[in-house]
Write a protein that holds these residues in place. Structure first.
Motif, PDB file in Angstrom:
ATOM      1  N   MET A   1       0.814  -1.207   0.000  1.00  0.00           N
ATOM      2  CA  MET A   1       0.000   0.000   0.000  1.00  0.00           C
ATOM      3  C   MET A   1       0.853   1.265   0.000  1.00  0.00           C
ATOM      4  N   THR A   2       1.967   1.258   0.753  1.00  0.00           N
ATOM      5  CA  THR A   2       2.822   2.445   0.825  1.00  0.00           C
ATOM      6  C   THR A   2       3.417   2.780  -0.530  1.00  0.00           C
ATOM      7  N   ARG A   3       3.810   1.752  -1.270  1.00  0.00           N
ATOM      8  CA  ARG A   3       4.374   1.980  -2.610  1.00  0.00           C
ATOM      9  C   ARG A   3       3.333   2.616  -3.526  1.00  0.00           C
ATOM     10  N   LEU A   4       2.102   2.133  -3.453  1.00  0.00           N
ATOM     11  CA  LEU A   4       1.051   2.699  -4.291  1.00  0.00           C
ATOM     12  C   LEU A   4       0.790   4.153  -3.913  1.00  0.00           C
ATOM     13  N   ALA A   5       0.722   4.435  -2.609  1.00  0.00           N
ATOM     14  CA  ALA A   5       0.457   5.802  -2.168  1.00  0.00           C
ATOM     15  C   ALA A   5       1.547   6.750  -2.657  1.00  0.00           C
ATOM     16  N   ALA A   6       2.781   6.284  -2.683  1.00  0.00           N
ATOM     17  CA  ALA A   6       3.875   7.133  -3.175  1.00  0.00           C
ATOM     18  C   ALA A   6       3.695   7.456  -4.652  1.00  0.00           C
ATOM     19  N   ARG A   7       3.203   6.493  -5.421  1.00  0.00           N
ATOM     20  CA  ARG A   7       2.962   6.734  -6.843  1.00  0.00           C
ATOM     21  C   ARG A   7       1.799   7.692  -7.065  1.00  0.00           C
ATOM     22  N   LEU A   8       0.857   7.686  -6.149  1.00  0.00           N
ATOM     23  CA  LEU A   8      -0.309   8.545  -6.307  1.00  0.00           C
ATOM     24  C   LEU A   8      -0.010  10.001  -5.987  1.00  0.00           C
ATOM     25  N   ASP A   9       1.174  10.271  -5.470  1.00  0.00           N
ATOM     26  CA  ASP A   9       1.550  11.661  -5.179  1.00  0.00           C
ATOM     27  C   ASP A   9       1.938  12.323  -6.484  1.00  0.00           C
ATOM     28  N   ARG A  10       0.943  12.901  -7.156  1.00  0.00           N
ATOM     29  CA  ARG A  10       1.159  13.473  -8.487  1.00  0.00           C
ATOM     30  C   ARG A  10       2.101  14.666  -8.420  1.00  0.00           C
ATOM     31  N   PRO A  11       3.044  14.795  -9.387  1.00  0.00           N
ATOM     32  CA  PRO A  11       3.874  15.993  -9.414  1.00  0.00           C
ATOM     33  C   PRO A  11       3.057  17.265  -9.544  1.00  0.00           C
TER      34      PRO A  11
END
Length: 300
Positions: free
Chosen positions: A253-263
């Motif tokens: 889940m943490t990896r996915l949340a990091a990807r969802l942090d849009r630039p």
């Protein structure tokens, strides 16, 4: 003070010339009431040592003006704290978390895994409005996207096997309901927490419709299932991923949340950012009045 930000941080650059001013004041010889302009330096020192000169200013008095400038500068920098009553605007990168509450999840260890995963997402996605959907035989809106996620944490904590009245597994309904909640939002994400049960052609159609709407769909697969539940296809959740999303196990889940942090999510209109925070600048700038009042009183 968690969450403290500066709305106008560039004003802190004014502290550099202020520091130079303070150093100049400290290095400058004390004011001797005008005698320093006509009296030789050695005599001035001797008279000063004897206490014979009036009009000298203590260090704290000479620091009154710099302190007033410091208070004004900090106030203009705009220290601010998040507002719990901040309005949620349609263009603020909303996220919908859809939790599978079908019998294969709710009647087994998958429910606890889903709760831990959803609660972790709320923490990892801090700063983005988050909404929540529960689905089984039907889909239900628990909360529209909101910046106050405390209510969602409570809802997740009290989930039980009989929370939803209709048994079954209809992810297509959850996708359709998410489309209504995210309608007209320029940037949005949908995260499906599920074991993959119930994914059919209608669910894939709804996923494609959401992707055309601009919603990025990601999935987190639960590892635990009820003992009597049939195992869904391995690629069931992967068939729903759209718009650059990712299909991952729930423990990532943490990896996915990091990807969802849009630039692009961090670059926002300053006016919209200001609406989300309570500006403490005017209160801090008011402290500049204290040294100014002392200075005015001394001049009377």
């Amino acid at each position: 003070m968690g969450g403290l930000i500066l709305l106008r941080a560039w004003w802190l650059l004014a502290l550099l010339p202020l520091l130079l001013l303070v150093l100049w004041i400290l290095r400058r010889a004390p004011d001797a009431g005008g005698w320093e302009r006509i009296m030789p330096r050695q005599m001035l020192r001797a008279m000063t040592a004897l206490g014979a000169l009036s009009g000298r200013q203590p260090v704290w008095q000479r620091m009154l003006a710099p302190f007033a400038i410091f208070a004004l500068t900090i106030g203009l920098a705009g220290p601010a704290l998040p507002r719990r009553d901040a309005p949620v605007l349609a263009q603020t990168d909303a996220v919908i978390i859809a939790i599978d509450m079908s019998p294969s999840v709710a009647n087994g260890p998958g429910l606890a895994e889903a709760q831990v995963t959803a609660a972790g997402l709320l923490q990892a996605l801090a700063g983005r409005p988050v909404g929540m959907i529960l689905y089984g035989g039907e889909a239900y809106t628990i909360a529209a996207p909101t910046a106050d996620t405390a209510t969602l944490e409570t809802q997740i904590a009290v989930l039980e096997p009989d929370t939803l009245p209709n048994p079954g597994s209809r992810p297509a309904d959850a996708l359709g309901l998410a489309g209504k909640l995210l309608d007209k939002m320029r940037r949005a994400d949908l995260i499906l927490i599920s074991d993959g049960g119930g994914v059919d052609a209608q669910a894939e159609t709804e996923a494609s419709r959401l992707a055309e709407q601009g919603v990025r769909i990601s999935t987190l697969r639960l590892a635990a299932m009820a003992p009597e539940a049939p195992a869904p296809p391995e690629d069931a959740l992967e068939r729903l991923v759209r718009g650059g999303g990712e299909a991952l196990p729930a423990d990532q889940m943490t990896r996915l949340a990091a990807r969802l942090d849009r630039p692009g999510a961090a670059v926002r209109d300053p006016v919209l950012v200001a609406l989300q925070y309570r500006d403490l600048g005017p209160f801090l700038a008011a402290f500049a009045l204290l040294p100014l009042l002392v200075m005015l009183r001394r001049q009377r």
